[in-house]
Design a protein around this motif. Structure first.
Motif, short mmCIF file in Angstrom:
data_model
loop_
_atom_site.label_atom_id
_atom_site.label_comp_id
_atom_site.label_asym_id
_atom_site.label_seq_id
_atom_site.Cartn_x
_atom_site.Cartn_y
_atom_site.Cartn_z
N HIS A 32 -18.86 10.16 -44.50
CA HIS A 32 -20.16 9.98 -45.13
C HIS A 32 -20.90 11.31 -45.07
CE1 HIS A 32 -20.97 9.23 -40.85
NE2 HIS A 32 -22.23 9.60 -41.08
N PRO A 33 -21.78 11.59 -46.01
CA PRO A 33 -22.43 12.90 -46.08
C PRO A 33 -23.26 13.27 -44.87
CG PRO A 33 -22.61 11.77 -48.19
CD PRO A 33 -22.08 10.77 -47.21
N ALA A 34 -24.01 12.32 -44.32
CA ALA A 34 -24.89 12.68 -43.20
C ALA A 34 -25.41 11.42 -42.52
CB ALA A 34 -26.07 13.52 -43.69
N ARG A 36 -11.88 19.15 -43.74
CA ARG A 36 -11.07 20.06 -44.57
C ARG A 36 -9.63 19.57 -44.66
NH1 ARG A 36 -14.11 24.35 -41.91
NH2 ARG A 36 -15.60 25.26 -43.40
N ALA A 37 -9.08 19.11 -43.54
CA ALA A 37 -7.69 18.64 -43.54
C ALA A 37 -7.49 17.49 -44.50
CB ALA A 37 -7.28 18.24 -42.12
N ILE A 87 -14.31 17.96 -48.32
CA ILE A 87 -15.31 18.93 -48.73
C ILE A 87 -15.06 19.31 -50.18
CG2 ILE A 87 -16.37 21.16 -48.24
CD1 ILE A 87 -16.66 19.09 -46.01
N HIS A 88 -16.01 18.98 -51.06
CA HIS A 88 -15.86 19.24 -52.49
C HIS A 88 -16.97 20.18 -52.95
CE1 HIS A 88 -13.23 15.52 -53.62
NE2 HIS A 88 -12.90 16.03 -52.45
N PRO A 89 -16.69 21.47 -53.10
CA PRO A 89 -17.71 22.40 -53.58
C PRO A 89 -18.30 21.93 -54.91
CG PRO A 89 -15.80 23.59 -52.77
CD PRO A 89 -15.42 22.14 -52.79
N ALA A 118 -15.49 9.78 -48.88
CA ALA A 118 -14.05 9.67 -49.05
C ALA A 118 -13.52 8.59 -48.12
CB ALA A 118 -13.37 10.99 -48.75
N THR A 119 -12.52 7.86 -48.59
CA THR A 119 -11.92 6.80 -47.79
C THR A 119 -10.40 6.93 -47.85
OG1 THR A 119 -13.75 5.36 -48.46
CG2 THR A 119 -11.88 4.31 -47.38
#
Length: 217
Positions: A46-48, A115-116, A120-122, A132-133
């Protein structure tokens, strides 16, 4: 943190390959991927912490946790926030909404796990993990990946359905159609030879054509 990370040339993990290994601090102590050997795992980011959409998702995952447990499936959350922020957020959810969060949340300040797993999607979230799930089976194989935008929450019943469908496919060597639910008919694998295709109509399935047949379990 293990360096044995299997990703493709785009830095994304691969379906039907071993899930990227990890060892990380969580709200329930240190967790490693190997801790879940023999169990299915839904790993979700989750983002934050202390954000409204994420709060609704975490409460929904918490309420669905008994359903996942019936499927021999554990839950593991993640954001790049600190352990202390996670603890404060979990306590806040309990205080404000009356919901206990029964599963661990990974602290990922260095974004190693994010990252693995390609979280992380710029352009979507440069400094936080997107929604992401990942569904990892009891052998540590990555079976499904689902990404959502920052603005929209996930449907948690869909992940219960997806784990159920994957386990049904594994156990019965079948596929499941759109929207499949337990008790619905499943799709029989298509024949692999011309001779088998000719014989398919007489094999007792719910036959539409040689490549499309269903059966009840």
């Amino acid at each position: 943190m293990s360096n044995d990370i299997q990703t493709n040339t785009f830095g994304m993990p691969q379906l039907n390959a071993p899930a990227p290994d990890f060892e990380a601090r969580t709200t329930h102590g240190v967790r490693k991927l190997s801790d879940y050997a023999g169990k299915w795992l839904v790993l979700f980011s989750h983002p934050a912490d202390f954000t409204p959409v994420c709060t609704t998702e975490f409460m929904a995952f918490a309420k669905a946790y008994p359903e996942f447990q019936k499927l021999n499936c554990e839950l593991l959350g993640l954001s790049i926030d600190s352990y202390y922020a996670h603890v404060a957020w979990v306590r806040n959810i309990k205080e404000k909404f009356g919901v206990d969060i029964p599963f661990p949340i990974i602290e990922d300040l260095k974004m190693d796990v994010a990252r693995a797993y390609g979280m992380i999607h710029p352009g979507a979230a440069d400094t936080s993990a997107v929604r992401a799930t990942f569904v990892i089976d009891d052998k540590g194989i990555l079976r499904a990946m689902v990404y959502y935008p920052m603005t929209n929450g996930r449907s948690i019943p869909e992940f219960v359905r997806l784990v159920t469908a994957l386990q049904t496919s594994d156990a019965n060597h079948v596929a499941t159609p759109e929207g499949w639910q337990p008790g619905d008919k499943v799709i029989v694998p298509p024949p692999q030879t011309v001779e088998a295709a000719e014989a398919r109509k007489g094999e007792g399935y719910e036959y539409v054509d040689w490549y499309f047949s269903k059966k009840a379990l």
